[in-house]
Design a protein around this motif. Sequence first.
Motif: not given
Length: 279
Positions: A137-142, A107, A130-131, A134-135
Motif C-alpha cells: 500500500q502506498r503509505r508515504i511519498d518520499w 505521508r 522506504l520502498s 510501502n510495499r
Amino acid sequence: MALDFGISPAAYDYISEVVYKNSRIYLGATKQQLVSSRLAHRPKAVGVKSFDQYCDYLHTHKNSDEIEVLVDLIATNHTYFFREQPHFDALAAQLLPGLLRHVPAVRNGLRCWSAAASSGEEAFSLAISLSEFNRGQRRIDWHIYGTDISRRVLASARTAIYAAAKVKLPDAGLMARYFQKGSGPYEGQCRIKAALSSNVTFIQANLFQAAYPVPQPQHIIFCRNVLIYFDPPSQAQLIKRLYDALIPGGYLVIGISDSLHGIQHPFDNLGGGIFRRAN
C-alpha cells in the motif's frame, strides 16, 4: 625517533591546516603516513618534486581545483549497502511509525538526508528500506537527498551502478526488485532500477558551508561515521546545525563509531545511535 614518511613536519602541518580549513577534517599530529600515501602522486601531478614544493603550489593556487582534489583524497569514503543493519531495521520499526504518529503530514512528502553519502550505498539502502515499507500500500511519498564533499564519489553515485559481488543485501529478493543485472560490457555489475533511483538526488555539499543545498526541514538525517573525523568544536557545531535542519519530531542517526558524549545538545537519545528532536 620520528618516522620518515617523505613529508616534512612543516609540509604536514600546512597540508593539515588546508584540509581542516576546507573540510573540518582534523588530521592531528600522527597521520603523516596516511597523508604521504594518499597524496603520493600529487606533487608530480602539479609539476613539482616534493611535498614542500606542493605546499608552495597550494599556497599560490588557493582557488584552484587542487584544493578540492586534496580534500577528496584525504577524506575516507568507506561504505557498503546496509552498513550497520540495525539502523535500517529501526527505520522501519521505529522511525517511520513514529513520524506517522506524530507528524501525519509526512505521508505526503517524507524528506530523508544521507549527509555523507559517499558513492551512494547508504542513500540507496534508505531508498530500498522506504520502498519496502510501502510495499502493498502506498503509505508515504518520499525523496532522499545524498550529499558529500567529494564530487568524484558523487559522480559514481549518480550512475547507480555497482559491482554485483559487492552488493550484499539483507534479503535475497531485494536484488530482483530493485536492481538490474548487467550484460555484455556491464557483466558482473548491477544498476539500481530507475523507479527507485529517480527518488534519490545527489548534491555536492560541505557539512560546514554557510547553507545546505537540501530542502529543510528534513524528517530523517543519517550522518553516520563522520563525527570521528572532526575535532570537538566542529562536532558540536555540526550537531547543532543538524538539529536545526530537522523537523520537530525528526530523527538523527549517527554511526557506531560516532558519539555525542561530551557534546551539549537538546536531542532525546533513543539509543543505538538514534536521536530525536523534541516536538
